[in-house]
Design a protein around this motif. Structure first.
Motif, PDB file in Angstrom:
ATOM      1  N   LEU A 163     -67.500  19.966  50.481  1.00  0.00           N
ATOM      2  CA  LEU A 163     -66.736  18.873  51.066  1.00  0.00           C
ATOM      3  C   LEU A 163     -67.135  18.583  52.508  1.00  0.00           C
ATOM      4  O   LEU A 163     -67.103  17.434  52.954  1.00  0.00           O
ATOM      5  N   GLU A 164     -67.537  19.608  53.264  1.00  0.00           N
ATOM      6  CA  GLU A 164     -67.860  19.423  54.678  1.00  0.00           C
ATOM      7  C   GLU A 164     -69.338  19.130  54.926  1.00  0.00           C
ATOM      8  O   GLU A 164     -69.727  18.885  56.066  1.00  0.00           O
ATOM      9  N   LEU A 165     -70.155  19.171  53.886  1.00  0.00           N
ATOM     10  CA  LEU A 165     -71.595  18.959  54.072  1.00  0.00           C
ATOM     11  C   LEU A 165     -71.929  17.594  54.686  1.00  0.00           C
ATOM     12  O   LEU A 165     -72.794  17.509  55.566  1.00  0.00           O
ATOM     13  N   PRO A 166     -71.274  16.493  54.280  1.00  0.00           N
ATOM     14  CA  PRO A 166     -71.564  15.203  54.934  1.00  0.00           C
ATOM     15  C   PRO A 166     -71.337  15.231  56.438  1.00  0.00           C
ATOM     16  O   PRO A 166     -72.087  14.612  57.204  1.00  0.00           O
ATOM     17  N   LEU A 167     -70.308  15.975  56.906  1.00  0.00           N
ATOM     18  CA  LEU A 167     -70.037  16.047  58.341  1.00  0.00           C
ATOM     19  C   LEU A 167     -71.190  16.696  59.090  1.00  0.00           C
ATOM     20  O   LEU A 167     -71.519  16.299  60.211  1.00  0.00           O
ATOM     21  N   ILE A 168     -71.817  17.689  58.490  1.00  0.00           N
ATOM     22  CA  ILE A 168     -72.950  18.352  59.135  1.00  0.00           C
ATOM     23  C   ILE A 168     -74.122  17.383  59.254  1.00  0.00           C
ATOM     24  O   ILE A 168     -74.794  17.313  60.287  1.00  0.00           O
TER      25      ILE A 168
ATOM     26  N   TYR B  11     -70.223  10.790  49.065  1.00  0.00           N
ATOM     27  CA  TYR B  11     -69.631  11.216  47.806  1.00  0.00           C
ATOM     28  C   TYR B  11     -70.491  12.241  47.060  1.00  0.00           C
ATOM     29  O   TYR B  11     -69.968  13.187  46.472  1.00  0.00           O
ATOM     30  N   ARG B  12     -71.806  12.079  47.078  1.00  0.00           N
ATOM     31  CA  ARG B  12     -72.645  13.018  46.333  1.00  0.00           C
ATOM     32  C   ARG B  12     -72.741  14.371  47.032  1.00  0.00           C
ATOM     33  O   ARG B  12     -72.737  15.412  46.385  1.00  0.00           O
ATOM     34  N   LEU B  13     -72.846  14.377  48.381  1.00  0.00           N
ATOM     35  CA  LEU B  13     -72.911  15.649  49.094  1.00  0.00           C
ATOM     36  C   LEU B  13     -71.569  16.367  49.069  1.00  0.00           C
ATOM     37  O   LEU B  13     -71.517  17.590  49.065  1.00  0.00           O
ATOM     38  N   ALA B  14     -70.484  15.610  49.059  1.00  0.00           N
ATOM     39  CA  ALA B  14     -69.148  16.224  49.023  1.00  0.00           C
ATOM     40  C   ALA B  14     -68.918  16.980  47.725  1.00  0.00           C
ATOM     41  O   ALA B  14     -68.101  17.912  47.681  1.00  0.00           O
ATOM     42  N   VAL B  15     -69.615  16.617  46.657  1.00  0.00           N
ATOM     43  CA  VAL B  15     -69.506  17.338  45.398  1.00  0.00           C
ATOM     44  C   VAL B  15     -70.043  18.762  45.560  1.00  0.00           C
ATOM     45  O   VAL B  15     -69.521  19.717  44.978  1.00  0.00           O
TER      46      VAL B  15
ATOM     47  N   ALA C 259     -72.498   9.382  75.847  1.00  0.00           N
ATOM     48  CA  ALA C 259     -71.342  10.269  75.706  1.00  0.00           C
ATOM     49  C   ALA C 259     -70.612  10.018  74.393  1.00  0.00           C
ATOM     50  O   ALA C 259     -70.161  10.962  73.723  1.00  0.00           O
ATOM     51  N   ALA C 260     -70.476   8.742  74.016  1.00  0.00           N
ATOM     52  CA  ALA C 260     -69.812   8.417  72.754  1.00  0.00           C
ATOM     53  C   ALA C 260     -70.557   9.026  71.576  1.00  0.00           C
ATOM     54  O   ALA C 260     -69.949   9.563  70.632  1.00  0.00           O
ATOM     55  N   ASN C 261     -71.885   8.956  71.612  1.00  0.00           N
ATOM     56  CA  ASN C 261     -72.687   9.551  70.544  1.00  0.00           C
ATOM     57  C   ASN C 261     -72.576  11.067  70.526  1.00  0.00           C
ATOM     58  O   ASN C 261     -72.479  11.689  69.464  1.00  0.00           O
ATOM     59  N   ILE C 262     -72.586  11.683  71.715  1.00  0.00           N
ATOM     60  CA  ILE C 262     -72.460  13.141  71.798  1.00  0.00           C
ATOM     61  C   ILE C 262     -71.121  13.596  71.227  1.00  0.00           C
ATOM     62  O   ILE C 262     -71.040  14.539  70.438  1.00  0.00           O
ATOM     63  N   VAL C 263     -70.056  12.917  71.638  1.00  0.00           N
ATOM     64  CA  VAL C 263     -68.717  13.273  71.175  1.00  0.00           C
ATOM     65  C   VAL C 263     -68.605  13.141  69.657  1.00  0.00           C
ATOM     66  O   VAL C 263     -68.067  14.020  68.968  1.00  0.00           O
ATOM     67  N   ALA C 264     -69.124  12.039  69.128  1.00  0.00           N
ATOM     68  CA  ALA C 264     -69.044  11.818  67.679  1.00  0.00           C
ATOM     69  C   ALA C 264     -69.816  12.890  66.917  1.00  0.00           C
ATOM     70  O   ALA C 264     -69.317  13.455  65.935  1.00  0.00           O
ATOM     71  N   GLY C 265     -71.032  13.190  67.367  1.00  0.00           N
ATOM     72  CA  GLY C 265     -71.858  14.200  66.682  1.00  0.00           C
ATOM     73  C   GLY C 265     -71.252  15.580  66.767  1.00  0.00           C
ATOM     74  O   GLY C 265     -71.173  16.313  65.764  1.00  0.00           O
ATOM     75  N   ALA C 266     -70.819  15.964  67.977  1.00  0.00           N
ATOM     76  CA  ALA C 266     -70.232  17.295  68.156  1.00  0.00           C
ATOM     77  C   ALA C 266     -68.943  17.452  67.356  1.00  0.00           C
ATOM     78  O   ALA C 266     -68.705  18.504  66.745  1.00  0.00           O
ATOM     79  N   ALA C 267     -68.114  16.408  67.332  1.00  0.00           N
ATOM     80  CA  ALA C 267     -66.857  16.478  66.596  1.00  0.00           C
ATOM     81  C   ALA C 267     -67.095  16.655  65.097  1.00  0.00           C
ATOM     82  O   ALA C 267     -66.375  17.405  64.424  1.00  0.00           O
ATOM     83  N   CYS C 268     -68.097  15.973  64.570  1.00  0.00           N
ATOM     84  CA  CYS C 268     -68.423  16.125  63.148  1.00  0.00           C
ATOM     85  C   CYS C 268     -68.824  17.565  62.827  1.00  0.00           C
ATOM     86  O   CYS C 268     -68.360  18.154  61.842  1.00  0.00           O
ATOM     87  N   LEU C 269     -69.697  18.128  63.655  1.00  0.00           N
ATOM     88  CA  LEU C 269     -70.162  19.502  63.423  1.00  0.00           C
ATOM     89  C   LEU C 269     -69.021  20.505  63.558  1.00  0.00           C
ATOM     90  O   LEU C 269     -68.885  21.420  62.747  1.00  0.00           O
ATOM     91  N   ILE C 270     -68.196  20.341  64.587  1.00  0.00           N
ATOM     92  CA  ILE C 270     -67.096  21.282  64.807  1.00  0.00           C
ATOM     93  C   ILE C 270     -66.067  21.189  63.684  1.00  0.00           C
ATOM     94  O   ILE C 270     -65.587  22.209  63.167  1.00  0.00           O
ATOM     95  N   THR C 271     -65.725  19.966  63.279  1.00  0.00           N
ATOM     96  CA  THR C 271     -64.733  19.778  62.213  1.00  0.00           C
ATOM     97  C   THR C 271     -65.154  20.471  60.924  1.00  0.00           C
ATOM     98  O   THR C 271     -64.320  21.033  60.200  1.00  0.00           O
TER      99      THR C 271
END
Length: 546
Positions: free
Chosen positions: A493-498, A486-490, A409-421
Motif C-alpha cells: 500500500l505504501e509503495l506508491p508513496l516511495i 493502483y497497481r503498486l498498491a496491490v 522548498a515545496a518540492n522538497i516538502v512534498a517528496g520528504a512527506a511522501c517518504l516519511i509517511t
C-alpha cells in the motif's frame, strides 16, 4: 503607436469590470476539480467477495445479514493491507452438504477449516458491501482481474486533456477566446451527459475521452482570457486566484458525493455547470488583445471603451493609435526554438519533468484516499482544506524572496512527506495523517507554481508555445498516475508513496539548477528578450511582460 497595455493605464488595469469578469470566470475551476479527481467517488471500490448461489440461498433462508454470511463462508488471505477476506476466489463446495445451521453462523466453520478447502474463481460474479453507494466499479464488476479498467477510466480523461488542450488552444488562437469557450462548454455538456448514460464500459471510456477533451481546454481558455484582460502586474494574482477556486471545488466535492451516492447522478451534477457557463455569452467580452492580434482594431476599441466605462474611467485620444504589440513576433516562434540554446534546452527538459512529477504526485495522493479504507468523505475534506493555504503562501513568498526557494522548498516538502509517511506505522494514525497533509500542501504549491514559473522563464516570442509543450507532460503524468498508484498498491500500500518521494527528490535537485540560472532580477518575472547562442552566457532580460 499605442499598445493595449498603454490603454489599460487609462481604462483601469484591474477595475470593477475586470473584478467582475475574473470572479465569474473563477467559477470554471470548481467543476474542473470535480472532473479531475471525481474518480475517488465515481470509481469507489467497496469491500467485495465472490457471489455464491449456495450461500445466497442459506442467507435468505436463515435471514442472515450480508456481513454474517460473509464471515461464515469466506476464507481469509494475505494481501498488501494485511490479512483480509478473499475477494477474487470462493470456496469450491456445496454449502447445502456442510450441515451449516442458522443458529450461529460464526461458530459453524472455523477459518482454519475454511483455509484447507479448495478454491475456485468468481464464476457467478461478486457481491458488494457499499452501503447504498453505487460506482461504475460495482455496476460493471471492475474488480480482481478487471481492476485495471478503473485505471483506464482516469487515464482516458488525461488522454482527452492532452489532445483537447492543444486542439482547443489552437482554436482559441484562431477563432477567439469566447467563441472557443462557449463551443467547448456546449461540447462538454453533451459529452458529460453521455458519460452519465453510458450503457456499457466501452461507451463509458469513449465518452470519457471526449469529455476530457473539452474540460481542460475550456479551463485553459478561461485562464488565458482573464490574464489578457488585466494589467501585467495583476496576472500572477489573477492566475493564482483562478487555481484557488480549484481547491474550493475539492472542498465541495465530498459533500456532493455524500448526498449523491450514485455515480451517474454525480456525473450529471459535474456536467450541469458547463451548461450554465453558456450564459457567459451575455456577460463576458472577447479578449481585446486577441482582437488586435487578428487586426480587428475597431472591435478591440469598443470593448476597451466598455471596460473603461464600467471602471468609471475616461480614455484619451491615444486610443485612436491602438495597435498590437506582438504582431511582429507571432510568426517567428517555432517548436525548435525551445531547444535552440543550452539554456532553453535545460528549461524545456526540466520544466517538462516537473509538470510530469507534479501531476503524478498530486493525482496519486488524492486517489490514494479512495483505497485507504477510512472515511473517504472526511479524509477528502481534510486534505482539501490543507490545499487552501497554498495559494496564499505563494502570493506571500514569491514577491519577497523570489521563486527559487519557495518552488524548491515545496518540492522538497512534498517528496520528504511522501517518504516519511510510507514508513510511519498505521498505529500512529494522527502523525501519519499530519505528515501526509503537509505533503499535500507541498505538492499543491509546487503544482500551482510550475504554471507561472513556466511562463516567466521563456522569452516573449516563445512563451505560449513553451507552456503548451511543457504542460503536455502534465497530461502524460495523469495517464501514468492511476496505473502507478493502483497497481503498486496491490504489492504494498505504501509503495506508491516511495516512488512519489524519489521522483520529487530528483525534481528538487533539478529546480535548483533551473531557477539558479538565469538570475531573478529584483524578484521580478524573468523574460528573456531574445534567443541567444550557446556561447551567450548573459541573457538580456526584458522585465516588462507582454
Amino acid at each position: 503607436m499605442t499598445t493595449f497595455e498603454d490603454i489599460l493605464e487609462e481604462a483601469g488595469k484591474f477595475g470593477r469590470c475586470q473584478m467582475r469578469i475574473v470572479s465569474i470566470f473563477c467559477l470554471v475551476s470548481v467543476p474542473f476539480s470535480f472532473v479531475y479527481v471525481g474518480i475517488v467517488f465515481q470509481g469507489f471500490t467497496p469491500e467485495h467477495w465472490c457471489r455464491d448461489p449456495g450461500v445466497i440461498e442459506i442467507r435468505e433462508r436463515c435471514g442472515w445479514s450480508l456481513q454474517d454470511a460473509h464471515r461464515a463462508t469466506v476464507s481469509l488471505m494475505n494481501s498488501s493491507t494485511g490479512v483480509t477476506y478473499s475477494q477474487c476466489q470462493k470456496l469450491d463446495m456445496d454449502w447445502n452438504a456442510t450441515g451449516l445451521t442458522c443458529d450461529n453462523p460464526e461458530s459453524e466453520l472455523t477459518q482454519a477449516q475454511l483455509s484447507t478447502l479448495p478454491m475456485t474463481g468468481c464464476t457467478d460474479g461478486w457481491e458488494y458491501d457499499y452501503e447504498g453507494r453505487q460506482s461504475f466499479v460495482t455496476e460493471f464488476d471492475l474488480v480482481c482481474a478487471d481492476a485495471w479498467y478503473v485505471d483506464m477510466f482516469q487515464a482516458a480523461l488525461s488522454v482527452g486533456f492532452l489532445v483537447g488542450s492543444i486542439t482547443i488552444g489552437y482554436l482559441a488562437d484562431k477563432y477567439g477566446r469566447m467563441k472557443s469557450f462557449l463551443m467547448t462548454n456546449f461540447f462538454i455538456g453533451v459529452t458529460g451527459i453521455l458519460v452519465a448514460t453510458s450503457p456499457n464500459y466501452i461507451a463509458l471510456l469513449v465518452f470519457r475521452v471526449l469529455f476530457g477533451f473539452g474540460v481542460k481546454g475550456g479551463w485553459m481558455v478561461g485562464y488565458v482570457l482573464i490574464t489578457e484582460l488585466v494589467g501585467v502586474e495583476y496576472r500572477r494574482m489573477v492566475g493564482v486566484t483562478y487555481q484557488l477556486f480549484f481547491s474550493l471545488g475539492i472542498l465541495i466535492l465530498p459533500l456532493l458525493a455524500y448526498f449523491i451516492p450514485n455515480w451517474r447522478w454525480l456525473q450529471v451534477v459535474f456536467t450541469i455547470p458547463y451548461f450554465c457557463f453558456l450564459t457567459y455569452y451575455w456577460f463576458i467580452p472577447e479578449s481585446p488583445r486577441w482582437l488586435l492580434s487578428q487586426n480587428k482594431r475597431n472591435e478591440a476599441m469598443e470593448i476597451t471603451k466598455a471596460i473603461a466605462k464600467e471602471n468609471k474611467k475616461t480614455l484619451s485620444k491615444i486610443i485612436e493609435t491602438l495597435t498590437d504589440e506582438n504582431t511582429d513576433s507571432i510568426s517567428t516562434a517555432s517548436f525548435m526554438d525551445l531547444f535552440k540554446t543550452s539554456k532553453l534546452r535545460k528549461f524545456t527538459f526540466i520544466l517538462s519533468f516537473n509538470w510530469f512529477t507534479s501531476a503524478v504526485v498530486y493525482q496519486g495522493l488524492i486517489m490514494r484516499l479512495g483505497i485507504l479504507g477510512g472515511n473517504v468523505y472526511v479524509d477528502f475534506l481534510i486534505s482539501g482544506i490543507v490545499e487552501l493555504p497554498a495559494a496564499f503562501l505563494i502570493l506571500l513568498t514569491i514577491e519577497r524572496i523570489g521563486r527559487r526557494l519557495p518552488f524548491a522548498a515545496a518540492n522538497i516538502v512534498a517528496g520528504a512527506a511522501c517518504l516519511i509517511t510510507a514508513f510511519i506505522p498505521d498505529s500512529m494514525f494522527w502523525l501519519k495523517s499530519a505528515v501526509a497533509c503537509v505533503g499535500r500542501l507541498g505538492i499543491t504549491m509546487a503544482f500551482e507554481m510550475v504554471v507561472f514559473v513556466n511562463t516567466e522563464l521563456y522569452p516573449t516570442i516563445i512563451r505560449n508555445l513553451g507552456v503548451s509543450v511543457c504542460s503536455t507532460l502534465c497530461d502524460i503524468g495523469g495517464i501514468v498516475a492511476p496505473f502507478l498508484l493502483y497497481r503498486l498498491a496491490v504489492i504494498w500500500l505504501e509503495l506508491p508513496l516511495i516512488i512519489f518521494g524519489i521522483n520529487f527528490a530528483y525534481s528538487r535537485t533539478e529546480l535548483f539548477v533551473l531557477l539558479g540560472s538565469p538570475p531573478n532580477i529584483n524578484n521580478q518575472p524573468q523574460d528573456a528578450g531574445k534567443l541567444h547562442s550557446d556561447s551567450d552566457h548573459q541573457t538580456n532580460f526584458n522585465i516588462t511582460q507582454r
